[in-house]
Write a protein that holds these residues in place. Structure first.
Motif, PDB file in Angstrom:
ATOM      1  N   GLY A   1       0.750  -1.336   0.175  1.00 53.27           N
ATOM      2  CA  GLY A   1      -0.046   0.024   0.179  1.00 53.27           C
ATOM      3  C   GLY A   1       0.875   1.291  -0.154  1.00 53.27           C
ATOM      4  O   GLY A   1       0.391   2.340  -0.334  1.00 53.27           O
ATOM      5  N   MET A   2       1.846   1.134   0.634  1.00 54.91           N
ATOM      6  CA  MET A   2       2.946   2.307   0.616  1.00 54.91           C
ATOM      7  C   MET A   2       3.564   2.730  -0.521  1.00 54.91           C
ATOM      8  O   MET A   2       4.140   3.625  -0.817  1.00 54.91           O
ATOM      9  N   MET A   3       3.486   1.471  -1.599  1.00 60.55           N
ATOM     10  CA  MET A   3       4.477   1.887  -2.721  1.00 60.55           C
ATOM     11  C   MET A   3       3.327   1.966  -3.952  1.00 60.55           C
ATOM     12  O   MET A   3       3.879   2.323  -5.368  1.00 60.55           O
ATOM     13  N   VAL A   4       2.271   2.285  -3.755  1.00 63.00           N
ATOM     14  CA  VAL A   4       1.203   2.201  -4.919  1.00 63.00           C
ATOM     15  C   VAL A   4       0.455   3.602  -4.695  1.00 63.00           C
ATOM     16  O   VAL A   4       0.077   4.068  -3.647  1.00 63.00           O
ATOM     17  N   ASP A   5      -0.398   4.030  -5.800  1.00 58.27           N
ATOM     18  CA  ASP A   5      -0.911   5.290  -5.805  1.00 58.27           C
ATOM     19  C   ASP A   5      -2.371   5.113  -5.698  1.00 58.27           C
ATOM     20  O   ASP A   5      -3.038   5.915  -5.026  1.00 58.27           O
ATOM     21  N   GLU A   6      -2.783   4.016  -6.327  1.00 57.96           N
ATOM     22  CA  GLU A   6      -4.427   3.541  -6.398  1.00 57.96           C
ATOM     23  C   GLU A   6      -4.305   2.085  -6.408  1.00 57.96           C
ATOM     24  O   GLU A   6      -3.424   1.558  -6.818  1.00 57.96           O
ATOM     25  N   PHE A   7      -5.238   1.675  -5.956  1.00 53.62           N
ATOM     26  CA  PHE A   7      -5.679   0.311  -5.826  1.00 53.62           C
ATOM     27  C   PHE A   7      -6.978  -0.193  -6.135  1.00 53.62           C
ATOM     28  O   PHE A   7      -8.027   0.509  -5.741  1.00 53.62           O
ATOM     29  N   GLU A   8      -7.253  -1.200  -6.678  1.00 53.15           N
ATOM     30  CA  GLU A   8      -8.765  -1.927  -6.688  1.00 53.15           C
ATOM     31  C   GLU A   8      -8.556  -3.149  -6.153  1.00 53.15           C
ATOM     32  O   GLU A   8      -7.752  -4.045  -6.635  1.00 53.15           O
ATOM     33  N   ILE A   9      -9.431  -3.784  -5.500  1.00 54.55           N
ATOM     34  CA  ILE A   9      -9.504  -5.278  -5.200  1.00 54.55           C
ATOM     35  C   ILE A   9     -10.682  -5.552  -4.617  1.00 54.55           C
ATOM     36  O   ILE A   9     -11.953  -4.968  -4.407  1.00 54.55           O
ATOM     37  N   LYS A  10     -11.147  -6.805  -5.418  1.00 55.52           N
ATOM     38  CA  LYS A  10     -12.479  -7.625  -5.410  1.00 55.52           C
ATOM     39  C   LYS A  10     -12.069  -8.956  -5.128  1.00 55.52           C
ATOM     40  O   LYS A  10     -11.119  -9.762  -5.410  1.00 55.52           O
ATOM     41  N   SER A  11     -13.032  -9.492  -4.237  1.00 60.72           N
ATOM     42  CA  SER A  11     -12.836 -10.709  -3.600  1.00 60.72           C
ATOM     43  C   SER A  11     -14.054 -11.574  -3.162  1.00 60.72           C
ATOM     44  O   SER A  11     -14.754 -10.681  -2.623  1.00 60.72           O
ATOM     45  N   GLU A  12     -14.381 -12.709  -3.393  1.00 60.90           N
ATOM     46  CA  GLU A  12     -15.607 -13.258  -2.867  1.00 60.90           C
ATOM     47  C   GLU A  12     -15.184 -14.752  -2.305  1.00 60.90           C
ATOM     48  O   GLU A  12     -14.710 -15.137  -3.097  1.00 60.90           O
ATOM     49  N   LYS A  13     -15.635 -14.558  -1.135  1.00 57.85           N
ATOM     50  CA  LYS A  13     -15.041 -16.011  -0.410  1.00 57.85           C
ATOM     51  C   LYS A  13     -15.658 -17.373  -1.332  1.00 57.85           C
ATOM     52  O   LYS A  13     -16.627 -17.588  -1.908  1.00 57.85           O
ATOM     53  N   GLY A  14     -14.411 -18.071  -1.630  1.00 58.47           N
ATOM     54  CA  GLY A  14     -14.939 -19.394  -2.480  1.00 58.47           C
ATOM     55  C   GLY A  14     -14.735 -19.219  -3.828  1.00 58.47           C
ATOM     56  O   GLY A  14     -14.794 -20.038  -4.733  1.00 58.47           O
ATOM     57  N   GLN A  15     -14.430 -17.917  -4.274  1.00 57.05           N
ATOM     58  CA  GLN A  15     -14.150 -17.658  -5.928  1.00 57.05           C
ATOM     59  C   GLN A  15     -13.020 -16.997  -6.145  1.00 57.05           C
ATOM     60  O   GLN A  15     -12.661 -16.562  -7.305  1.00 57.05           O
TER      61      GLN A  15
END
Length: 116
Positions: free
Chosen positions: A90-104
């Motif tokens: 996180g300290m090395m990036v300007d922006e992020f997107e994260i998506k996650s779904e349990k089991g997927q």
């Protein structure tokens, strides 16, 4: 290898390691070099995250930039090693997107703007 590409390699290494720890058997990864930014992308079919874990991951990724580290450094003291990897990412990036779904599985996109 330039410092910028070493940093990108380190980010990719962390994300891929996290995917394998999550039990991923299929992994898609890309590094894209665009005009004003680099994009690091990893998508896996690992165990995914619950909404609570996803929110924790977002908080870890939403850290001040490394150049703001001196102000922030005190807050890192005492964090467990389990959490420190994403904090550092996180300290090395300007922006992020994260998506996650349990089991997927999980999908993460990191954006690093190029310096002038």
């Amino acid at each position: 290898m330039t410092a910028r590409w070493k940093r990108i390699k380190g980010l990719m290494d962390e994300l891929i390691t996290n995917s394998f720890k999550a039990g991923a058997t299929v992994l898609e990864s890309k590094i894209m070099d665009e005009d004003d930014k680099h994009i690091v992308y990893v998508k896996d079919n690992g165990k995914g995250m619950s909404e609570e874990k996803l929110e924790q991951a977002k908080k870890l990724l939403d850290q001040p930039r490394r150049d703001e580290l001196e102000e922030y450094y005190g807050e890192l003291a005492g964090r467990t090693a389990k959490n420190s990897g994403l904090s550092i990412v996180g300290m090395m990036v300007d922006e992020f997107e994260i998506k996650s779904e349990k089991g997927q599985g999980t999908e993460i996109k990191l954006i690093i703007y190029k310096e002038d």
